[in-house]
Design an enzyme around this catalytic site. Structure first.
Site, PDB file in Angstrom:
ATOM      1  N   ASP A   1       0.841  -1.197   0.000  1.00 62.11           N
ATOM      2  CA  ASP A   1       0.000   0.000   0.000  1.00 62.11           C
ATOM      3  C   ASP A   1       0.878   1.251   0.000  1.00 62.11           C
ATOM      4  O   ASP A   1       1.847   1.338   0.766  1.00 62.11           O
ATOM      5  CB  ASP A   1      -0.914   0.002   1.239  1.00 62.11           C
ATOM      6  CG  ASP A   1      -1.982   1.077   1.171  1.00 62.11           C
ATOM      7  OD1 ASP A   1      -3.046   0.800   0.590  1.00 62.11           O
ATOM      8  OD2 ASP A   1      -1.757   2.188   1.697  1.00 62.11           O
TER       9      ASP A   1
ATOM     10  N   ASN B   1      -2.748  13.011  -3.989  1.00 59.84           N
ATOM     11  CA  ASN B   1      -3.886  13.417  -4.816  1.00 59.84           C
ATOM     12  C   ASN B   1      -4.386  14.810  -4.438  1.00 59.84           C
ATOM     13  O   ASN B   1      -4.737  15.613  -5.310  1.00 59.84           O
ATOM     14  CB  ASN B   1      -5.031  12.405  -4.671  1.00 59.84           C
ATOM     15  CG  ASN B   1      -4.862  11.195  -5.579  1.00 59.84           C
ATOM     16  OD1 ASN B   1      -4.188  11.267  -6.598  1.00 59.84           O
ATOM     17  ND2 ASN B   1      -5.457  10.084  -5.186  1.00 59.84           N
TER      18      ASN B   1
ATOM     19  N   HIS C   1      -4.764  14.501  -9.228  1.00 58.33           N
ATOM     20  CA  HIS C   1      -4.946  13.087  -9.554  1.00 58.33           C
ATOM     21  C   HIS C   1      -3.993  12.612 -10.649  1.00 58.33           C
ATOM     22  O   HIS C   1      -3.622  11.429 -10.686  1.00 58.33           O
ATOM     23  CB  HIS C   1      -6.399  12.837  -9.954  1.00 58.33           C
ATOM     24  CG  HIS C   1      -7.351  12.894  -8.801  1.00 58.33           C
ATOM     25  ND1 HIS C   1      -7.495  11.854  -7.908  1.00 58.33           N
ATOM     26  CD2 HIS C   1      -8.185  13.876  -8.362  1.00 58.33           C
ATOM     27  CE1 HIS C   1      -8.393  12.186  -6.981  1.00 58.33           C
ATOM     28  NE2 HIS C   1      -8.816  13.407  -7.241  1.00 58.33           N
TER      29      HIS C   1
ATOM     30  N   ASP D   1      -1.843   9.299 -10.338  1.00 60.64           N
ATOM     31  CA  ASP D   1      -1.819   8.237 -11.348  1.00 60.64           C
ATOM     32  C   ASP D   1      -0.396   7.894 -11.757  1.00 60.64           C
ATOM     33  O   ASP D   1      -0.042   6.715 -11.916  1.00 60.64           O
ATOM     34  CB  ASP D   1      -2.619   8.667 -12.583  1.00 60.64           C
ATOM     35  CG  ASP D   1      -4.117   8.698 -12.336  1.00 60.64           C
ATOM     36  OD1 ASP D   1      -4.566   8.181 -11.283  1.00 60.64           O
ATOM     37  OD2 ASP D   1      -4.841   9.238 -13.198  1.00 60.64           O
TER      38      ASP D   1
ATOM     39  N   GLU E   1      -4.816   2.464  -4.063  1.00 57.89           N
ATOM     40  CA  GLU E   1      -3.352   2.380  -4.052  1.00 57.89           C
ATOM     41  C   GLU E   1      -2.859   1.074  -3.444  1.00 57.89           C
ATOM     42  O   GLU E   1      -1.703   0.969  -3.030  1.00 57.89           O
ATOM     43  CB  GLU E   1      -2.776   3.568  -3.272  1.00 57.89           C
ATOM     44  CG  GLU E   1      -3.086   3.584  -1.786  1.00 57.89           C
ATOM     45  CD  GLU E   1      -4.424   4.243  -1.431  1.00 57.89           C
ATOM     46  OE1 GLU E   1      -4.583   4.661  -0.262  1.00 57.89           O
ATOM     47  OE2 GLU E   1      -5.295   4.336  -2.316  1.00 57.89           O
TER      48      GLU E   1
END
Length: 337
Positions: free
Chosen positions: A210, A218, A223, A227, A253
């Site tokens: 994680d 973010n 975002h 990404d 994630e």
């Protein structure tokens, strides 16, 4: 008599690329999967078009040939040493064997002298867009026959349809952003890996990974930056993992990795290399990204896939509780990093 209708590539280059071919086959994650109607439809067409009792979609693995689809056979694999299709793979060309008993390469083959008593064989290679030959689509009869260039053309078109289905199958299974497997496809692949490792009495470990403080990225960077970080994490994982390892995006994630053949200590070593590789990525350095990892290994305490992943999830939760940017092995305080 046997006929190869395209010139074969030199033998040595083919041998040198065998490892690459096998890696490509593993990457499609199709071996030992259940029957699928898209492939069965094609083998049924082959039996009808060529009026033969047997047709297979054959994938040639390191030491076996495995049938993704088969008509007229009751077995799902045979040793590679008995494979007619392997000759098409090695030549990277269609192959016609009009009478196997008259061909010295096949006359003593167990598939010729015994069931299914192959006499006639015609096969077309399953060649991917990148040029890897995964196996062959074939038509088989127990009586000698002639075949024409037209027959090869038809079978080659059908073989191309098989490859299209293999490519579509992979595309549908893959997360569009990161290239990792989608959750459902990952679970299917992980279940297959668990069955295979149990059958071979091998270890199997699960890593749950994680990205730490991902929401902050973010919120502060946007975002698009988030990404890019997820893509970089998966690319970094692939640089460390073997082709036989399986990585899936479970959501957001969070990623899960299956390591066939890896016990706890080996899995811990992989996790530590992953953490170092991710920390070194240029795409993450400016964003302060680290990862936390939980590890579990198959054993009596987690005898099914759900239990194995759940144990890794608990270890991941413990890693987060220890301040993140660390690895915890399920049930083992002495094996953490």
């Amino acid at each position: 008599m046997s006929i190869a209708l395209e010139p074969a590539r030199p033998f040595e280059p083919i041998r040198r690329s065998e490892a690459e071919r096998l890696d490509a086959l593993q990457a499609y994650d199709i071996l030992d999967t259940p029957p699928e109607p898209e492939f069965d439809r094609i083998t049924r067409l082959v039996t009808r078009i060529f009026d033969v009792p047997i047709s297979t979609v054959t994938l040639v693995d390191a030491d076996r040939q495995w049938f993704k689809s088969m008509q007229g056979l009751s077995i799902c694999e045979t040793p590679r040493s008995e494979s007619f299709c392997d000759h098409s793979v090695q030549a990277n060309a269609p192959l016609i064997v009009e009478d196997a008993r008259e061909d010295p390469r096949f006359a003593e083959n167990p598939q010729v002298v015994g069931p299914p008593h192959i006499r006639f064989y015609i096969g077309a290679p399953l060649r991917t867009l990148k040029g890897h030959v995964l196996g062959a689509l074939c038509a088989i009869d127990s009586t000698p026959r002639k075949a024409s260039a037209r027959d090869i053309a038809i079978l080659t078109d059908l073989a191309d349809m098989v490859v299209e289905q293999i490519e579509l199958r992979q595309t549908a299974a893959v997360d569009g952003l990161t290239g990792a497997l989608r959750r459902s496809s990952f679970i299917d692949s992980a279940a297959t890996a668990m069955r295979q490792t149990r059958a071979r009495n091998e270890a199997l470990s699960c890593l749950l990974l994680d990205a730490d403080h991902f929401k902050r990225i973010n919120d502060t960077r946007g975002h698009a930056a988030g990404d890019a970080v997820l893509q970089a994490i998966v690319e970094s994982c692939r640089s460390v993992l073997r082709s036989s390892d399986i990585i899936g995006r479970l959501g957001g994630e969070e990623f899960c990795i299956m390591l066939p053949g890896a016990d706890e200590r080996r899995a811990l070593g992989v996790a530590q290399r992953l953490q170092h590789a991710i920390a070194a990525l240029p795409a993450t350095q400016g964003h302060g990204v680290t990862v936390s990892i939980g590890i579990s290994s198959a054993g009596p305490a987690h005898g099914d896939l759900s239990a194995l992943i759940s144990a890794a999830d608990c270890a991941l939760y413990a890693a987060k509780g220890r301040g993140r940017n660390c690895t915890v092995v399920s049930g083992r305080d002495d094996l953490s990093g």
